[in-house]
Enzyme design. Structure first.
Site, PDB file in Angstrom:
ATOM      1  N   ARG A  56       0.854  -1.184   0.000  1.00  0.00           N
ATOM      2  CA  ARG A  56       0.000   0.000   0.000  1.00  0.00           C
ATOM      3  C   ARG A  56       0.887   1.230   0.000  1.00  0.00           C
ATOM      4  NH1 ARG A  56      -5.185   0.544   0.284  1.00  0.00           N
ATOM      5  NH2 ARG A  56      -6.092   2.563   0.794  1.00  0.00           N
ATOM      6  N   ASP A  61      11.522   9.770  -6.686  1.00  0.00           N
ATOM      7  CA  ASP A  61      11.223   8.979  -5.484  1.00  0.00           C
ATOM      8  C   ASP A  61      12.037   7.692  -5.485  1.00  0.00           C
ATOM      9  OD1 ASP A  61      10.031   8.605  -3.030  1.00  0.00           O
ATOM     10  OD2 ASP A  61       8.248   7.634  -3.833  1.00  0.00           O
TER      11      ASP A  61
END
Length: 956
Positions: free
Chosen positions: A16, A133
C-alpha cells in the site's frame, strides 16, 4: 460493456502506497501474475489526480529491462486509475535487507544492482524523465535477483515551462537543493540513488536524524557514516561521489557508468538495452528535443551542465568538417549573453562544437568525444603525459577550494584558504578517476597507463569524484593581457550577489542553458593549461610561462563570478550545539506528496539566515530556521528510537530562591512502527530561535526531564511553591491506548516558563517520573540546580558513577550521603534506556484541579531540595519501585490518605488521588503511588503549619 478488471483474478494485497493499494492479480487468459496498482481518484486533491494520470501515461511510455514491465492501464468507472505492471517475485530491496539478518551483500552482487539501477536511471534521464522517489522500497527484484525500478507516482517529465521545484519524495532520500527549496534537476535522482546504494551497502539510511531540522543539517553537510570495511575503496568513493552537496559536482549516470571499476558489469548488462526504447507523447525532433532538454534541465540553477545526451530517436549532431570556429573578440569581459550569440549562431549553422563534441555510441546515446578522439578541427592538445600531470596538479589545487550548495559557478582560485577538508570538483579530462579516495602528491608525475587503475589503490591519492568530459569548445583563445583580475573581496561580493540572485529567479530558458555550457566549455582547457603554468612558475621562477600568458587572463575574466571560493555556509540549528543521534531516524517509508509546497510565496519551506564562516570547519554557527510546513501533520512520519537521545534544558529563573528550576519537557518517543506521528512543540520557552507559531517540532535537540531526589530529611528552608491555573500547562493526551504497552512513549508536557517566581507544583510531580536504567536497576532520581547544558560524555560518566553507588546500597539501608547537586557548569542526566510509561496528563490535570480549588494556597513540598546557599546537600534516598516493601507502604499510605480525605469531606482531592486508577486510565500504578505520597506529604505539611499557627495563636 465488459470491464478490463474482469480479465484479472484478484489474489492478495501485497502493498500500500501513499495513494493506493498494490494487488497481486492473475491474468485469466495468460495465466500469469501481475501487480495491479489501484489509485482511488475520489476524495483526492487535484494534484493527486493529476499525478495518478501522469503516472499512468508515463509508465506506458517507458520500456527498459531494468524498469518494471508495463502491461496496461485504464480508468475504472471514473473512480480508480488502474495500472498493471509485471510482478517481481523477489520483493523489494528494503524487505531483502531486513531478511538478510545483518549479513552484508557481496560486493559483486551490489555492483550488479548498482549498474542495473544506473542503466535504468540513465535511460530515464536521457528521455527527460525525473523519477523523484528513488528509494529502496521502490527497487524491486525478480526471481533471478535482477533489479526493476518501479513506482513512478512522483515521476515528472521535464519540459520547458516546468519549475521543477516541488518538494516531493521521501525525506531521507531528498537532496540538499530540494530541501533548501532550490529548483532541482536530474542530479536529484543521482543523490537519491547514492542514498539507496549506501543503504544497500550499510543496512542503514545514509541520512537520518531526530526531526526535519536535524535531517536538513546532516544533508547540508553531507554527513554520512563509514561504509562497512568489506567493500572496496572504489565502490565507497563512487557512493560518496554521488552524495556531493553541490549538484554541479555530482556525476551523472552516464559518467558513473564510464568508471573503470564498473566496466565489467556495464559490459555484462548493457547489451540487453538494445530493445529498450521509449515512445514519446509526440516525436522529438533534433532541434526541439535538444532545446527542451536544455531548458528543462535549467530548472536546477546549478545542475546538469554536463549531462547533454539525447536518445537515439533524435538526429545526431556531427561536428562539421569545415573550419568554422567560435572566436572571442574580448575574452576578458565575455558575458553569458555574448556567449549566447555565438552559441545560437553556430547552432543554426549546424556547428555545435562550441557546445559539445559528441558521437553516438552503440546504444543510441550521444556521448562526449574525449580529447584524444576529437577531429582535427578542434584545438591541439597537450601531450598525454603532460595532461596527466596537469590533472594531478589540478586535483591538488582543487582540494583547496570549496563550493557551497548554491554557488553554481565557483572556480578554483589561487587565493590561500583554510578549506582543506572539503572535497571539491576537478574539471579534469579523465572520467576514470571518479571514485578514488586517496591523495596524490602534486609534484609526482603519474604515468598515464597507471593513472586510472593504480590511483585507486594508492594509499595517498585524493578522490576526484566528479570529472567532466573535455570540451575544448573555443579552439583559439585570444586573451586580453591588459586586464587585471578583480580583488578577492570584489569577487566574493559578486559571487554572493549571484548566489542570492539565483535563489530568487525562475529557471532560465535555452539561451541561459547553452551559455552556461559554452561558458564552461571555454574554461576547461584554460584551467588545465593555467595549472601547469602555475606549477612551472613555482619550479622555475625565471622562466616565463607561455600557458599562463595565453590562457590565464581569459579564464579569470570569462565570468563576473568570483574565482575565490565562497566560505562554507554552516547551517546548524543552535549555537549550543545540536546532537543528532544516528539511531533516531525520520521514517523512510512515506512519500511526502503532502509535503509539496504551495505555490504562493507566503509559505516558505525553509528560510536560512546564514552566517558565513571563513573556514570550512563544521562549527555551530548561529542560523535561524523558520519553518512553515503546509499540510504536513497527516503525511510526515517521524520515528524515535528509545535507545539514545539528545538533551537540552529549558530554564525558568526563580528570583525568590536564586535556584533555577528547570521545567521538564517530555518529548514523545515511539517504537519504530508504522504509526505516523508529528512532533509538535508550541512552547515559547524553548531556547531555539524559531518562530513561535510553527506547528512542527523545530529542532533536533530533545529536552529531558529533570528529577529530584526524594529527601527523607526535610530542608531547613524549603521553597514555597505556588500553584498555577490550569490553562498554563498544556498536555497532549492523544496516546492513551499506546502508553500501556512495553515500549510506549512518554507523553510530552509543554509547560510555559514565566519570569516571575511562580512555579507550578506540576513540575515536582513530573520530576518524580522515573527512568529505569535497566530492567533490574533502581530508579534514578536527581536534582539539578542551575543546570546550563548537558555534555553527553560527562553525562554517561555521571550515570555510571550513580549506578555504582546504587549497586552498593540496598533499599533497606540508610540513605546514602552521596547526592548529585549540579553546579552551574556540571552536567548530569540519566540516560533513559527503558523508560517507564509516565503520564503527565493525569498529573497535570489533578494538580490543575487542586489549583482551581485553592489557587491562593501556598504549600511547601516535603521533598523540595535545599536552597543553594545551604552548605549541606540534601540526603538522597534510594528508591526501588519494585520493592514489595516500599510498594506496600505506598499503597497503605494511599489508603490512609483516601480515608482521611473522605473523613474530611475533601471529595475533590479524593477524586484527584483516585483518578489515575482504573482499567482505562493511562497512568501506571507507580506514578499514582508517588502522586499519593506527594499529596500526603503536602497534607502533613499543611497540618503541621495549621497546628503551629494554632498553637501560636493560643499562646498569644
Amino acid at each position: 460493456m465488459e470491464s478490463r478488471m474482469d480479465q484479472y483474478e484478484l489474489m492478495e494485497q501485497i502493498g500500500r502506497g501513499a495513494f493506493g493499494a498494490a494487488i497481486l492479480v492473475h491474468h485469466k487468459a495468460e495465466r500469469k501474475k501481475y501487480v495491479l496498482k489501484k489509485i482511488r481518484l475520489a476524495r483526492q486533491t487535484e494534484r493527486c489526480r493529476r499525478s495518478a494520470h501522469q503516472e499512468m501515461s508515463l509508465i506506458a511510455r517507458v520500456q527498459h529491462p531494468y524498469i518494471v514491465e508495463f502491461k496496461e492501464a485504464w480508468v475504472e468507472k471514473g473512480c480508480y486509475v488502474c495500472i498493471v505492471t509485471g510482478y517481481c517475485e523477489g520483493g523489494d530491496m528494503a524487505e531483502l535487507m531486513k531478511k538478510s539478518n545483518g549479513v552484508y551483500f557481496p560486493e559483486e552482487k551490489l555492483c550488479k544492482w548498482f549498474t542495473q539501477l544506473l542503466l535504468a536511471v540513465e535511460y530515464l534521464h536521457s528521455n527527460y524523465v525525473l523519477h523523484r522517489d528513488l528509494k529502496c522500497s521502490n527497487i524491486f527484484l525478480t526471481k533471478d535477483q535482477d533489479v526493476r525500478l518501479g513506482d513512478f507516482g512522483l515521476a515528472k517529465t521535464l519540459k520547458a515551462d516546468d519549475l521543477t521545484s516541488s518538494v516531493v519524495g521521501t525525506p531521507n532520500y531528498m537532496c540538499p537543493e530540494l530541501l533548501a527549496d532550490i529548483p532541482y534537476g536530474f542530479k536529484s535522482d543521482i543523490w537519491s540513488l547514492g542514498c539507496c546504494i549506501y543503504e544497500m551497502a550499510a543496512y542503514r539510511p545514509a541520512f537520518k536524524a531526530f526531526d526535519m531540522a536535524g535531517l536538513i543539517s546532516k544533508v547540508n553537510r553531507s554527513s554520512i557514516g563509514p561504509l562497512p570495511p568489506c567493500y572496496s575503496p572504489s565502490l565507497k568513493a563512487l557512493i560518496k561521489g554521488m552524495l556531493r552537496k553541490n549538484p554541479e559536482y555530482r556525476p551523472n549516470a552516464s559518467e558513473i557508468l564510464k568508471h573503470p571499476y564498473l566496466q565489467p558489469y556495464v559490459e555484462q548488462y548493457r547489451p540487453t538495452l538494445s530493445a529498450a526504447s521509449i515512445t514519446p507523447e509526440k516525436p522529438l525532433n533534433s532541434r526541439e528535443g535538444r532545446r527542451s532538454m536544455a531548458e528543462s534541465q535549467n530548472s536546477n540553477s546549478s545542475s546538469e551542465k554536463d549531462n547533454f545526451y539525447v536518445s537515439d530517436k533524435n538526429i545526431r549532431y556531427v561536428v562539421p568538417s569545415n573550419g568554422n570556429k567560435v572566436t572571442e573578440t574580448d575574452s576578458g569581459f565575455v558575458d553569458d549573453e555574448d556567449i549566447l550569440d555565438h552559441v545560437q549562431q553556430s547552432a543554426e549553422n549546424g556547428n555545435l562544437q562550441s557546445v559539445s563534441a559528441t558521437k553516438p555510441d552503440g546504444h543510441g546515446i550521444l556521448k562526449p568525444v574525449h580529447s584524444d578522439q576529437r577531429p582535427d578541427v578542434i584545438q591541439p592538445r597537450h601531450p598525454k603525459t603532460i595532461r596527466n600531470i596537469m590533472m594531478v596538479l589540478k586535483e591538488e589545487k582543487a582540494r583547496e577550494n570549496g563550493s557551497p550548495m548554491r554557488s553554481n559557478r565557483s572556480r578554483p582560485s589561487s587565493v590561500p584558504t583554510q578549506k582543506n577538508n572539503v572535497e571539491t570538483p576537478s574539471k579534469i579530462p579523465k572520467l576514470g578517476d571518479i571514485a578514488h579516495s586517496s591523495k596524490t602528491n602534486a609534484s609526482t608525475p603519474i604515468p598515464p597507463s597507471k593513472l586510472a587503475s593504480d590511483s585507486a589503490r594508492t594509499p595517498g591519492s585524493f578522490p576526484p569524484k566528479h570529472h567532466m568530459p573535455v570540451i575544448d569548445s573555443s579552439p583559439k583563445l585570444k586573451p586580453r593581457n591588459d586586464r587585471i583580475s578583480p580583488s578577492p573581496a570584489a569577487k566574493h561580493e559578486a559571487e554572493e550577489a549571484m548566489s542570492v540572485k539565483r535563489r530568487q529567479r525562475t529557471p532560465p530558458t535555452l539561451p541561459r542553458r547553452t551559455s552556461l555550457i559554452a561558458h564552461q566549455s571555454r574554461q576547461l582547457g584554460a584551467d588545465i593549461s593555467n595549472m601547469a603554468a602555475k606549477e612551472t612558475a613555482k619550479l622555475h621562477p625565471s622562466v616565463p610561462s607561455e600557458s599562463e600568458t595565453n590562457s590565464h587572463q581569459s579564464r579569470v575574466h570569462a565570468s563576473p563570478v568570483s574565482t575565490t571560493p565562497e566560505p562554507k555556509r554552516t547551517s546548524v540549528g543552535s549555537a549550543k550545539g545540536m546532537q543528532s543521534e544516528s539511531s533516531n531516524s525520520i521514517s523512510s517509508s512515506l512519500s511526502m506528496q503532502a509535503f509539496e509546497l504551495c505555490d504562493d510565496a507566503s509559505t516558505p519551506y525553509i528560510d536560512m539566515t546564514e552566517h558565513t564562516t571563513p573556514d570550512d570547519h563544521r562549527r555551530s554557527c548561529h542560523s535561524e530556521y523558520s519553518y512553515s510546513f503546509p499540510d504536513i501533520s497527516s503525511e510526515m512520519m517521524i520515528r524515535r528510537d528509545e535507545h539514545s537521545t539528545s538533551m537540552r534544558l529549558t530554564e525558568i529563573p526563580d528570583s525568590v530562591s536564586g535556584v533555577q528550576n528547570t521545567i521538564a519537557h517530555h518529548q514523545p518517543e515511539r517504537e519504530q512502527g508504522s504509526c505516523p506521528t508529528v512532533l509538535k512543540d508550541d512552547s515559547p520557552a524553548t531556547l531555539q530561535s524559531y518562530e513561535p507559531n510553527t506547528s512542527q517540532h523545530q529542532h533536533g535537540d530533545d529536552k529531558f526531564t529533570v528529577k529530584e531526589f526524594v529527601s527523607s530529611v526535610p530542608g531547613p528552608a524549603p521553597l514555597p511553591l505556588h500553584v498555577e491555573p490550569s490553562h498554563q500547562v498544556n498536555s497532549h493526551s492523544d496516546n492513551k491506548t499506546s502508553v500501556m504497552s512495553q515500549n510506549s512513549a512518554l507523553e510530552k508536557n509543554n509547560s510555559h516558563s514565566h519570569p516571575h517566581p511562580v512555579v507550578d507544583d506540576v513540575i515536582h510531580v513530573i520530576r518524580h517520573s522515573s527512568f529505569r536504567v535497566g530492567s533490574d536497576q533502581p530508579v534514578m532520581e536527581s536534582v539539578e540546580v542551575g543546570v546550563q547544558n548537558v555534555d553527553m560524555g560527562k553525562l554517561i560518566n555521571v550515570v555510571r558513577d550513580e549506578m555504582e553507588v546504587r549497586k552498593g546500597a540496598t533499599p533497606s539501608e540508610s540513605p546514602t550521603t552521596r547526592s548529585i547537586i549540579s553546579e552551574p557548569d556540571s552536567r548530569t542526566e540519566p540516560r533513559p534506556k527503558e523508560p517507564d510509561p509516565i503520564t503527565n496528563y493525569s498529573e497535570t490535570k489533578s494538580f490543575n484541579s487542586c489549583s482551581d480549588s485553592s489557587p491562593a494556597e501556598t504549600r511547601t513540598n516535603s521533598f523540595v531540595p535545599e536552597e543553594e546557599t545551604t552548605p549541606t546537600p540534601p540526603v538522597k534516598e534510594t528508591l526501588d519501585i519494585k520493592s514489595f516493601r516500599q510498594r506496600a507502604e505506598a499503597l497503605e499510605g494511599l489508603l490512609e490518605l483516601s480515608a482521611d480525605l473522605l473523613e474530611q469531606s475533601r471529595l475533590e482531592e479524593l477524586a484527584i488521588v483516585l483518578q489515575p486508577f482504573g482499567k482505562n486510565k493511562v497512568s501506571p500504578r507507580e506514578t499514582a503511588i508517588w502522586l499519593a505520597k506527594s499529596l500526603k506529604g503536602m497534607m502533613i505539611e499543611d497540618i503541621n503549619n495549621n497546628n503551629s499557627s494554632g498553637s501560636s495563636r493560643n499562646c498569644s
